[in-house]
Scaffold this motif. Structure first.
Motif, PDB file in Angstrom:
ATOM      1  N   UNK A 186     -19.762  22.981 -70.639  1.00  0.00           N
ATOM      2  CA  UNK A 186     -18.372  23.306 -70.336  1.00  0.00           C
ATOM      3  C   UNK A 186     -17.434  22.853 -71.456  1.00  0.00           C
ATOM      4  N   UNK A 187     -17.669  21.653 -71.976  1.00  0.00           N
ATOM      5  CA  UNK A 187     -16.832  21.167 -73.077  1.00  0.00           C
ATOM      6  C   UNK A 187     -17.024  22.043 -74.315  1.00  0.00           C
ATOM      7  N   UNK A 188     -18.265  22.418 -74.571  1.00  0.00           N
ATOM      8  CA  UNK A 188     -18.539  23.301 -75.706  1.00  0.00           C
ATOM      9  C   UNK A 188     -17.855  24.652 -75.559  1.00  0.00           C
ATOM     10  N   UNK A 189     -17.841  25.166 -74.329  1.00  0.00           N
ATOM     11  CA  UNK A 189     -17.191  26.454 -74.072  1.00  0.00           C
ATOM     12  C   UNK A 189     -15.686  26.364 -74.279  1.00  0.00           C
ATOM     13  N   UNK A 190     -15.078  25.278 -73.781  1.00  0.00           N
ATOM     14  CA  UNK A 190     -13.640  25.087 -73.981  1.00  0.00           C
ATOM     15  C   UNK A 190     -13.316  24.984 -75.464  1.00  0.00           C
ATOM     16  N   UNK A 191     -14.090  24.179 -76.166  1.00  0.00           N
ATOM     17  CA  UNK A 191     -13.860  23.976 -77.604  1.00  0.00           C
ATOM     18  C   UNK A 191     -13.941  25.298 -78.360  1.00  0.00           C
ATOM     19  N   UNK A 192     -14.975  26.082 -78.085  1.00  0.00           N
ATOM     20  CA  UNK A 192     -15.158  27.360 -78.763  1.00  0.00           C
ATOM     21  C   UNK A 192     -14.050  28.348 -78.394  1.00  0.00           C
TER      22      UNK A 192
END
Length: 349
Positions: A186-192
C-alpha cells in the motif's frame, strides 16, 4: 510534452434508483465540459430521457449501439438494455442492482479494450449488486480483479490525499488483514501514485496507527508494535519518506496532515471520516495502483434525496476532471521516464 486530446470518459450509471443519473446530467450541463471530454454513458436512452424530464435538464444526448458510433464532443449513451425500468427513488432493488452491475461490467470492458480512456463510476448500492455472479463489496475490489496492478482506495482532493490500508472489512477484522506485505504494498502504491499520477517527485507519507494512541506501548493492544512499526522502520532505512505511526484522534485536528503529501489510514472510517469532513463535495474516490484510471464521487447513492432534484454534481464533476488529469499525467510521466531510460542506455554504450 504530451498532447492533450478530447478524452473519452466512460461512465457507469450506478444505482438507477439513486442520484447517479441526476449528477451525470448536471455535470455535463456546462457545454465547456464537452470541449475537453467525450462522455460515454453505459445505460439506456429511455432511462436518461426520464431523468432529464424529472430534473428539467436540457442537456442533449444521443443514443449509440456501438462504441464505433461515438461522436467526439457529444454526450453519448450506449444502449445496454431496451426493456423499461421503473425508477423507484431511494429503494433497494435487485433489478436496479443488475443494471448497475451491467453498466459497470460493460464500461470496464471498454476501458480494458482502449475504447474509452478513463472510467468514472456513479455510486452503487452494495446490497442490491450482490448476486451469484457478482460478489464484491464495491467498485475497488471488482476492478482489482479485472485490471492489472494492486488497487488502493485513495481519497483525493486538492489539499488532502488519504489512502486506506484496509477498506471494506469489518472493524474486528482490521488487525488480521494488516500484514508486512500489505503495508509495503500500500505504501509503495501511494508513493508511485504520487509520483506518476500527481507529479510529486519526493512524496512524504504519514501513517496512522492501528489502535488508539498507537497502542500506548502495548497497553491498548500491540498490533502497532508488532505489525506496523517494524515495517515503517525498514522502509525508512530504504529511503522512503515515511513518517509515523501517528495517533489518529488528534492528527487532523492539529492540522498535521498539511505537512504531508498523503496519509495512510489503517481502516475505512479512520481515513474517510476526516477526509469527508474536510473535503466533502470536492473530494474524489480514486482507485490508485491499477493499469487504468478510475475515479468516483466521494459520496454514495443519496437515496434520501433521490428524485428531489437536490443532488450536487460538484464531486462527480471533480471526478471527471481528476480522471483526465491523471490520464494526462501518466502519459507525460511515462514519456519522460522512457526518454531518461533511452538516454541512460546510450550513455552506457
Amino acid at each position: 510534452m504530451v498532447k492533450t486530446d478530447n478524452i473519452k470518459v466512460g461512465i457507469s450509471i450506478g444505482d438507477p434508483n439513486g442520484i447517479g443519473g441526476e449528477i451525470i446530467l448536471k455535470a455535463f450541463e456546462d457545454n465547456r465540459m464537452l470541449e475537453m471530454y467525450t462522455p460515454i454513458i453505459f445505460g439506456s436512452t429511455k432511462l436518461f430521457s426520464y431523468y432529464a424530464k424529472v430534473f428539467k435538464i436540457n442537456t442533449k444526448f444521443q443514443g449509440i449501439k456501438s462504441l464505433e458510433d461515438v461522436v467526439p464532443g457529444k454526450i453519448n449513451v450506449m444502449r445496454l438494455f431496451k426493456e423499461p425500468f421503473h425508477v423507484d427513488w431511494g429503494k433497494v432493488d435487485k433489478k436496479a442492482g443488475e443494471i448497475a452491475v451491467k453498466s459497470l461490467q460493460e464500461a470496464t470492458k471498454a476501458l480494458k479494450s482502449g475504447n474509452i480512456d478513463v472510467l468514472v463510476t456513479a455510486p452503487i448500492n452494495k446490497e442490491s449488486i450482490q448476486s451469484e455472479g457478482f460478489k464484491f463489496p464495491g467498485h475497488t475490489d471488482y476492478l482489482n480483479q479485472e485490471l492489472s496492478g494492486e488497487s488502493l482506495m485513495f481519497m483525493v482532493s486538492d489539499k488532502l490525499k488519504v489512502g486506506l490500508l484496509t477498506d471494506h472489512v469489518p472493524v474486528k477484522d482490521v488487525p488480521s488483514n494488516i500484514t508486512a506485505k500489505s503495508i509495503k504494498t500500500k505504501i509503495g502504491t501511494i508513493k508511485e501514485s504520487l509520483k506518476r499520477d500527481f507529479k510529486i517527485s519526493k512524496p512524504k507519507i504519514a501513517v496512522l496507527g492501528i489502535n488508539p494512541h498507537v497502542g500506548d506501548n502495548g497497553v491498548i493492544g500491540d498490533d502497532d508494535q508488532k505489525q506496523l512499526i517494524p515495517v515503517l522502520e525498514e522502509l525508512r532505512n530504504d529511503g522512503t519518506l515515511i513518517f509515523g505511526p501517528y495517533a489518529a484522534d488528534s492528527f487532523f485536528g492539529q492540522k498535521r496532515h498539511e505537512q504531508f503529501d498523503a496519509i495512510l489510514a489503517s481502516y475505512h472510517d479512520q481515513g474517510l471520516v476526516p477526509f469527508k469532513t474536510l473535503s466533502f463535495g470536492e473530494g474524489v474516490n480514486y482507485t490508485a495502483g491499477l493499469s487504468h484510471v478510475r475515479t468516483s464521487p466521494d459520496h454514495g447513492t443519496g437515496f434520501d434525496i433521490a428524485g428531489k432534484n437536490e443532488a450536487n454534481a460538484s464531486s462527480f464533476t471533480a471526478a471527471v476532471h481528476m480522471a483526465a488529469d491523471i490520464f494526462n499525467a501518466r502519459k507525460e510521466y511515462d514519456e519522460l521516464t522512457s526518454n531518461v531510460l533511452k538516454i541512460q542506455s546510450k550513455k552506457r554504450r
